[in-house]
Design an enzyme around this catalytic site. Structure first.
Site, PDB file in Angstrom:
ATOM      1  N   CYS A 152      74.823 -48.360 -36.551  1.00 26.78           N
ATOM      2  CA  CYS A 152      75.675 -48.581 -37.721  1.00 26.78           C
ATOM      3  C   CYS A 152      74.954 -49.377 -38.799  1.00 26.78           C
ATOM      4  O   CYS A 152      75.239 -49.219 -39.992  1.00 26.78           O
ATOM      5  CB  CYS A 152      76.937 -49.353 -37.322  1.00 26.78           C
ATOM      6  SG  CYS A 152      77.750 -48.794 -35.819  1.00 26.78           S
ATOM      7  N   ASP A 211      79.795 -53.318 -31.591  1.00 25.53           N
ATOM      8  CA  ASP A 211      80.959 -53.211 -30.715  1.00 25.53           C
ATOM      9  C   ASP A 211      80.717 -52.216 -29.589  1.00 25.53           C
ATOM     10  O   ASP A 211      81.137 -52.433 -28.446  1.00 25.53           O
ATOM     11  CB  ASP A 211      82.185 -52.774 -31.526  1.00 25.53           C
ATOM     12  CG  ASP A 211      82.838 -53.937 -32.256  1.00 25.53           C
ATOM     13  OD1 ASP A 211      82.150 -54.956 -32.446  1.00 25.53           O
ATOM     14  OD2 ASP A 211      84.004 -53.836 -32.627  1.00 25.53           O
ATOM     15  N   CYS A 237      78.844 -51.873 -38.981  1.00 26.02           N
ATOM     16  CA  CYS A 237      79.660 -51.879 -37.766  1.00 26.02           C
ATOM     17  C   CYS A 237      80.964 -52.650 -37.985  1.00 26.02           C
ATOM     18  O   CYS A 237      81.091 -53.463 -38.889  1.00 26.02           O
ATOM     19  CB  CYS A 237      78.890 -52.459 -36.586  1.00 26.02           C
ATOM     20  SG  CYS A 237      79.633 -52.084 -34.975  1.00 26.02           S
ATOM     21  N   ASP A 238      81.911 -52.424 -37.095  1.00 25.63           N
ATOM     22  CA  ASP A 238      83.322 -52.752 -37.284  1.00 25.63           C
ATOM     23  C   ASP A 238      83.617 -54.088 -37.949  1.00 25.63           C
ATOM     24  O   ASP A 238      84.276 -54.144 -38.981  1.00 25.63           O
ATOM     25  CB  ASP A 238      84.033 -52.717 -35.928  1.00 25.63           C
ATOM     26  CG  ASP A 238      84.045 -51.329 -35.323  1.00 25.63           C
ATOM     27  OD1 ASP A 238      83.438 -50.421 -35.916  1.00 25.63           O
ATOM     28  OD2 ASP A 238      84.642 -51.143 -34.257  1.00 25.63           O
ATOM     29  N   LYS A 239      83.211 -55.201 -37.358  1.00 25.05           N
ATOM     30  CA  LYS A 239      83.637 -56.510 -37.867  1.00 25.05           C
ATOM     31  C   LYS A 239      82.881 -56.929 -39.112  1.00 25.05           C
ATOM     32  O   LYS A 239      83.305 -57.838 -39.824  1.00 25.05           O
ATOM     33  CB  LYS A 239      83.470 -57.584 -36.778  1.00 25.05           C
ATOM     34  CG  LYS A 239      84.157 -57.260 -35.467  1.00 25.05           C
ATOM     35  CD  LYS A 239      85.600 -56.848 -35.650  1.00 25.05           C
ATOM     36  CE  LYS A 239      86.198 -56.311 -34.370  1.00 25.05           C
ATOM     37  NZ  LYS A 239      85.581 -55.086 -33.857  1.00 25.05           N
ATOM     38  N   CYS A 288      80.296 -45.189 -36.011  1.00 26.80           N
ATOM     39  CA  CYS A 288      80.929 -44.201 -35.138  1.00 26.80           C
ATOM     40  C   CYS A 288      81.795 -43.232 -35.942  1.00 26.80           C
ATOM     41  O   CYS A 288      82.558 -43.634 -36.824  1.00 26.80           O
ATOM     42  CB  CYS A 288      81.746 -44.899 -34.066  1.00 26.80           C
ATOM     43  SG  CYS A 288      80.744 -45.969 -33.009  1.00 26.80           S
ATOM     44  N   GLU A 339      88.012 -55.858 -27.265  1.00 25.16           N
ATOM     45  CA  GLU A 339      88.418 -54.457 -27.272  1.00 25.16           C
ATOM     46  C   GLU A 339      88.181 -53.877 -25.883  1.00 25.16           C
ATOM     47  O   GLU A 339      87.299 -54.329 -25.165  1.00 25.16           O
ATOM     48  CB  GLU A 339      87.605 -53.661 -28.296  1.00 25.16           C
ATOM     49  CG  GLU A 339      87.942 -54.004 -29.723  1.00 25.16           C
ATOM     50  CD  GLU A 339      87.149 -53.170 -30.720  1.00 25.16           C
ATOM     51  OE1 GLU A 339      86.340 -52.326 -30.276  1.00 25.16           O
ATOM     52  OE2 GLU A 339      87.339 -53.359 -31.922  1.00 25.16           O
ATOM     53  N   SER A 398      89.634 -50.505 -29.207  1.00 26.52           N
ATOM     54  CA  SER A 398      88.717 -49.854 -30.125  1.00 26.52           C
ATOM     55  C   SER A 398      89.486 -48.867 -30.987  1.00 26.52           C
ATOM     56  O   SER A 398      90.510 -48.316 -30.575  1.00 26.52           O
ATOM     57  CB  SER A 398      87.639 -49.115 -29.329  1.00 26.52           C
ATOM     58  OG  SER A 398      86.969 -48.178 -30.131  1.00 26.52           O
TER      59      SER A 398
END
Length: 558
Positions: A48, A80, A121-123, A193, A445, A471
């Site tokens: 990511c 993650d 990435c996510d956070k 993702c 998660e 997730s």
């Protein structure tokens, strides 16, 4: 326009400061321009983020061409996907706060005048946006872009398929060779993702809420348009600076309503609830869980996106991306059109300037008149098991009522072990507790757990309830963010094996079917657990973090 960097570089007393800048190749002309921070979360921890340093160079070029002086810096970022399923996931949500804190410190220390924040990435997405809200200097967020889907046996696949394949392998439904073959092709290049998981959800939100440029969410990470987007974002910050437009002008209550509407229309990740609550508190907007329900009930779900649906972000990009989806919502009057955005223009002006229209032949977006669901997918539940709220994504969930017997686990690993050994059966309600913001700490998660259940064909036959998180790739009757959490004595701490749990998605309820007198007795017997960490960053976080119903933000003790 206010130029804070002049406090650092102007006057005879600032000669040492200018000398430091000249050591890095800056000229007097460079020093005389506004200083714009270009933050990114690039590292080798995850696909990511691996390309973000390259994108930062393009953002810097945009800043330079618009008359600013860019100053690049990076922050941490947790993968993650790689942290999933073990102790490492406790660091994920904590990283959101550290990313926001580190960006804040860099900007305050060096008195930069504006900010371009690039994240993957996510956070790292909400973390970067939280810093922008907190600092309230002209800012533009830029997403690093989605990964391309892999191709396996002629079908598009994502990391979600690999996690679910692990469950299928453990159930004896997939060979180790097939698992390996899938693993080899699922993630073909750089990018986040590919489904409408947390990163793509938050990228979509960045457009909807106005802190990112229109059309910036959906182009893939390796697409040439991605470099143009970061370049234009660099230029846009100087426009915001010149016109005095700050995050407080963009991140209004109405903008948050737009973000919630888009999240429901795309079938987005449950993590969006947590992150939008956190972002609202950084800017001083009074957003509550009730607002999510109110907007959800008037917003149709129209995007057939994974994990609950079929398509990936690349497919949405091909037909027009988030602007096309927002035009559909706009058509029904479901957006606040006068919200100011990072272009300096209103949402309506932005959408009106994008020449795309709905194609009835495509299958990714349903028409607003014939949606997948008449109302949105992110449902807030309350009840005796979650008095302060819990969250479930109903996209792909077909059972509206569920009753079952509790199977209680005090940590994720124990639940995963039981699932792997086929000890979870139809009509069980898996309870995973002491995994909340304080209890974990870090609110892990649990894609490994949920994907294992789906892989064993139990996704519609059991329920899972936790004070932790899921997730964005999770699907099935999976209820997270239960508040109050077990670590502070929430009712989820009082559940025992074989207790009956009742879930009603039509009434938005999740209840522990135990008498008040019995619960009162159990509450008397309950004792707080010893913290899992007594020093270091996780201990600090546990001591400062608030409830998931408040966004799991950290608050000073004074």
């Amino acid at each position: 326009m206010e130029i804070s960097s002049r406090n650092v570089v102007e006057g005879p007393s600032r000669a040492p400061h200018r000398a430091m800048y000249k050591a890095m190749g800056l000229t007097d002309d460079d020093i005389g321009r506004p200083f714009i921070g270009v933050s990114h979360t690039g590292n080798e921890a995850t696909p990511c983020n691996i390309h973000l340093g390259r994108l930062a160079l393009k953002a810097k070029a945009g800043v330079q061409d618009a008359g600013g002086t860019p100053r690049e810096f990076s922050t941490i970022a947790v993968s993650d996907g790689i942290a999933m399923g073990h102790e490492g996931m406790k660091s994920s949500l904590v990283s959101r706060e550290i990313i926001a804190d580190s960006i804040e410190l860099m900007i305050r220390a060096h008195q930069y005048d504006g900010l371009v924040g690039i994240a993957g990435c996510d956070k790292s997405l909400p973390g970067s946006m939280m810093a922008m809200a907190r600092l309230n200097i002209p800012s533009v967020f830029v997403y690093g872009g989605t990964i391309m889907p892999g191709i396996y046996e002629g079908k598009q696949v994502t990391i979600q398929d690999v996690y679910e394949a692990v469950g299928a392998y453990e159930a004896g439904q997939l060979t180790i060779e097939a698992l390996k073959n899938l693993e080899n092709v699922a993630c073909p290049n750089a990018g986040s993702c590919g489904g409408m998981y947390t990163a793509n959800t938050m990228a979509s939100i960045s457009e909807a809420i106005g802190i990112a440029l229109p059309g910036s969410a959906s182009p893939p990470a390796e697409d040439p348009r991605r470099e143009k987007i970061v370049y234009e974002s660099g230029k846009a910050v100087l426009n915001l600076l010149e016109n005095g437009i700050r995050p407080q002008d963009i991140l209004t209550y109405e903008a948050f309503e737009n973000a919630i509407a888009v999240t429901n229309a795309i079938g987005g990740s449950t993590n969006a609830v947590l992150h939008l609550l956190a972002l609202s508190r950084e800017i001083g907007v009074k957003l509550t869980l009730d607002d999510f329900e109110r907007v959800r009930k008037k917003t149709p779900h129209i995007a057939d996106m994974r994990p609950g649906g079929y398509y990936v972000m690349l497919d949405l990009d091909k037909i027009g991306g988030i602007p096309l989806l927002m035009k559909s919502l706009q058509k029904k009057g479901l957006l606040n059109e006068n919200a100011i955005t990072a272009t300096g223009k209103t949402l309506k002006q932005n959408l009106d300037s994008i020449p795309i229209s709905f194609d009835a032949n495509q299958k990714v977006l349903k028409s607003i008149e014939s949606p997948i669901h008449e109302i949105g997918t992110l449902t807030i539940l309350r009840g005796s098991l979650a008095p302060d709220g819990a969250v479930v994504k109903v996209a792909g969930v077909y059972s509206k009522q569920f009753r079952g017997k509790a199977r209680v686990f005090d940590r994720e690993e124990d639940a995963f072990d039981a699932i792997s050994k086929r000890k979870i059966i139809e009509n069980d309600v898996v309870i995973i507790r002491y995994e909340g913001p304080k209890g974990g700490p870090g609110m892990r998660e649990m894609l490994g757990v949920t994907a294992a259940l789906v892989g064993q064909k139990l996704g519609e036959k059991v329920a899972l309830i936790t004070d932790g998180r899921f997730s964005g790739a999770t699907r099935g009757l999976m209820i997270g963010h239960v508040s109050p959490e077990a670590a502070v004595g929430g009712n989820i701490a009082l559940v025992k094996d074989e207790d009956e749990i009742k879930i009603d998605l039509e009434k938005n309820s999740v209840d522990l079917m135990v008498s008040e007198s019995e619960l009162a007795q159990r509450r008397k017997e309950w004792k707080p657990r010893k913290p899992n960490y007594e020093r270091g960053v996780l201990a600090k976080y546990a001591s400062l973090v608030t409830s998931a119903s408040e966004g799991a933000i950290t608050k000073p003790l004074f």
